[in-house]
Scaffold this active site. Sequence first.
Site, short mmCIF file in Angstrom:
data_model
loop_
_atom_site.label_atom_id
_atom_site.label_comp_id
_atom_site.label_asym_id
_atom_site.label_seq_id
_atom_site.Cartn_x
_atom_site.Cartn_y
_atom_site.Cartn_z
N GLU A 16 0.81 -1.13 0.11
CA GLU A 16 0.06 0.01 -0.09
C GLU A 16 0.91 1.19 -0.01
O GLU A 16 2.00 1.25 0.22
CB GLU A 16 -0.98 -0.01 1.21
CG GLU A 16 -2.36 -0.57 1.10
CD GLU A 16 -3.04 0.34 0.36
OE1 GLU A 16 -2.72 1.35 -0.22
OE2 GLU A 16 -4.45 0.17 0.15
N ARG A 99 -7.72 0.71 13.20
CA ARG A 99 -6.18 1.04 13.08
C ARG A 99 -6.21 2.04 11.96
O ARG A 99 -7.19 2.50 11.09
CB ARG A 99 -5.47 -0.27 12.41
CG ARG A 99 -5.94 -0.70 10.94
CD ARG A 99 -4.96 -1.65 10.37
NE ARG A 99 -5.55 -2.27 9.17
CZ ARG A 99 -5.23 -1.79 8.01
NH1 ARG A 99 -4.59 -0.52 7.94
NH2 ARG A 99 -5.43 -2.44 6.88
N ASN A 101 -5.11 3.80 8.45
CA ASN A 101 -4.99 3.65 6.93
C ASN A 101 -4.24 4.41 6.15
O ASN A 101 -3.35 4.80 6.45
CB ASN A 101 -6.50 3.03 6.47
CG ASN A 101 -6.75 2.21 5.25
OD1 ASN A 101 -5.61 1.31 5.49
ND2 ASN A 101 -7.39 2.13 4.52
N GLU A 120 -13.24 -4.91 9.21
CA GLU A 120 -13.53 -4.48 7.94
C GLU A 120 -15.24 -4.55 8.02
O GLU A 120 -15.84 -4.90 6.93
CB GLU A 120 -13.19 -5.33 6.69
CG GLU A 120 -11.50 -4.94 6.64
CD GLU A 120 -11.02 -5.50 5.51
OE1 GLU A 120 -11.65 -5.93 4.68
OE2 GLU A 120 -9.75 -5.68 5.48
N ASN A 147 -10.28 5.77 3.19
CA ASN A 147 -9.19 5.28 2.13
C ASN A 147 -8.96 6.55 1.20
O ASN A 147 -9.83 7.20 0.98
CB ASN A 147 -9.54 3.99 1.20
CG ASN A 147 -8.35 3.17 1.37
OD1 ASN A 147 -7.23 3.58 1.18
ND2 ASN A 147 -8.63 1.79 1.15
N ASP A 195 -9.93 1.62 -3.80
CA ASP A 195 -8.84 1.74 -2.66
C ASP A 195 -8.06 3.28 -2.87
O ASP A 195 -8.67 4.13 -2.81
CB ASP A 195 -7.97 0.51 -3.04
CG ASP A 195 -7.00 0.30 -1.67
OD1 ASP A 195 -6.78 1.12 -1.07
OD2 ASP A 195 -6.89 -0.99 -1.54
#
Length: 294
Positions: A16, A99, A101, A120, A147, A195
């Site tokens: 990522e 958490r 991201n 999720e 995101n 994403d």
Amino acid sequence: MISPECIWPLGTELGEGPVWSKADKAVYFVDIKRKHIHRYETETRETMTWPAPSEPGFIVPASDETFICGLRKGLYRFDARTGSFDKLVDVEHDRAGNRLNDGFADPQGYLWFGTMDDGETEPTGALYRVGDDGKVALRDDGYDIANGPAMSPDRRTLYHTDTRGQTIYASDVGEHGALSNKRVFVKVQGSAYPDGMAVDAEGCVWVALYTGGCIERYSPDGKQIDTVAFPCSNITKLVFGGDDLRTAYVTTAQKGLSEAKRERETLAGGLFTFRSPVPGLPQNVLTRGLVRAR
């Protein structure tokens, strides 16, 4: 027809957050689930990997030659010269299942980042901005997975993603990073999930599609105008780099693939590159809030 090339088949579990370092001529990115920071030097093809104390959701370059890294429950300063991580501020102590991201630096040098429910399933994620005082300020709430924040070239529009809801939003950016007029920019159809994102010099938005096997490019009014197909399913984010900002670097992931798909998708989790028909925007660096004076 754009054909991506895998330049580092390292097989990340959840690659990522690529960022471009002009000084190093290198791409930095994270593997969230394996708790790694990676660097790929584009001229020498040399690679480097550092262990992180917990899951790194993002890494963003700062003007003091370090990086601000979003680990599981806080913001840290990461120094690639020593491999050290120094805690700066805790985030979301009251949301135990969350958490950090994705994140990015805006053109004014401020840090934006999202959080998510690590399972999720619950809408406990949020979108934040760090101010001049180093404090973390809530800007939007109610996401399973917040995101891909990215900004238009005129700095007036913030794009941000509700991944599980398959929706990319646009919001007007006001003084001190206040958001208003939140609206749907793109609703992704089918079984793909939006994403990470990047914006090019023409103001078009490039969106990585998890389980979709591609990156889609949208015009500023939300119309799909291009698609870049990949030889693996889980595309996570891209950044524009190189001397002309026309070389895209793309992270991918193995997370969620069945054993059969892992065997077929031999390049899943690799770092890819392709040449863009238009340049991207320059990589922003953090100059506000958490950055040390030089």
